[in-house]
Design an enzyme around this catalytic site. Structure first.
Site, short mmCIF file in Angstrom:
data_model
loop_
_atom_site.label_atom_id
_atom_site.label_comp_id
_atom_site.label_asym_id
_atom_site.label_seq_id
_atom_site.Cartn_x
_atom_site.Cartn_y
_atom_site.Cartn_z
N HIS A 1 4.87 14.63 29.80
CA HIS A 1 6.07 15.20 30.18
C HIS A 1 7.33 14.35 29.99
O HIS A 1 8.22 14.60 29.37
CB HIS A 1 5.96 15.80 31.27
CG HIS A 1 5.70 15.04 32.48
ND1 HIS A 1 4.29 14.67 32.72
CD2 HIS A 1 6.31 14.17 33.40
CE1 HIS A 1 4.54 13.75 33.62
NE2 HIS A 1 5.46 13.66 34.08
N HIS B 1 1.00 -9.10 13.32
CA HIS B 1 0.21 -9.94 14.09
C HIS B 1 -0.98 -9.27 14.65
O HIS B 1 -2.14 -9.86 14.64
CB HIS B 1 0.75 -10.80 15.00
CG HIS B 1 1.75 -11.85 14.75
ND1 HIS B 1 2.40 -12.66 15.46
CD2 HIS B 1 2.26 -12.23 13.50
CE1 HIS B 1 3.29 -13.46 14.81
NE2 HIS B 1 3.16 -13.34 13.63
N ARG C 1 -4.89 -16.03 9.95
CA ARG C 1 -5.21 -16.34 11.23
C ARG C 1 -5.32 -15.18 12.14
O ARG C 1 -6.12 -15.18 12.94
CB ARG C 1 -4.65 -17.61 11.74
CG ARG C 1 -3.06 -17.14 11.94
CD ARG C 1 -2.48 -18.50 12.42
NE ARG C 1 -1.13 -18.06 13.06
CZ ARG C 1 -0.04 -18.03 12.19
NH1 ARG C 1 0.06 -17.71 10.93
NH2 ARG C 1 0.87 -17.43 12.92
#
Length: 147
Positions: free
Chosen positions: A12, A101, A135
């Site tokens: 809501h 990322h 990475r």
């Protein structure tokens, strides 16, 4: 980001912002599936977060947008699902980073704390930022709980 069908969920407190999100998606030409709620009457956010997460897990929708008052409850609930990487963003920089990322597949926004213009810049960043990989890919692969 390649958009399939955007899944939407809110409670809501997030309903007013979700109406704006729908306008934004329609303007951009993004198809969407709305898992609710459909009014500003008090409801329990997990009911709608789980429905959206199930849509992500099944491949029915990608990506997703979840909205509740603070964004925290929706994010916590969504992230209980193994295939969901929900990130809470309150500005465009965070929205970009959760994609770049963390390869976030659900954007969560705090409906009580951002205005429509801010939401628009957040969604623009989320939809246009790609996952950097490298990475970060190694780290993202470590997120699911291994049994």
């Amino acid at each position: 980001m390649e958009v399939k069908t955007v899944g939407l969920a809110c409670d809501h407190a997030g309903f007013p912002l979700k109406r704006f999100v729908i306008e934004y998606l329609e303007k951009k030409g993004y198809p969407y599936k709305d898992y609710g709620t459909y009014s500003d009457q008090s409801v329990d956010y997990p009911d709608f977060a789980h429905a959206l997460a199930t849509g992500i897990e099944s491949g029915e929708v990608y990506p997703g947008i979840g909205i509740c008052g603070s964004g925290e409850g929706m994010a916590i609930c969504l992230n209980k699902h193994q295939a969901v990487r929900a990130g809470l963003a309150w500005n465009k920089e965070i929205a970009g980073l959760i994609r770049q990322h963390n390869d976030a597949n659900v954007l969560v926004m705090p409906g009580r704390f951002i205005d429509n213009k801010t939401a628009e810049t957040i969604m623009d960043a989320f939809f246009t930022t790609t996952f950097e990989g490298g990475r970060h890919e190694r780290r993202v692969k470590k997120i699911p709980v291994q049994e």
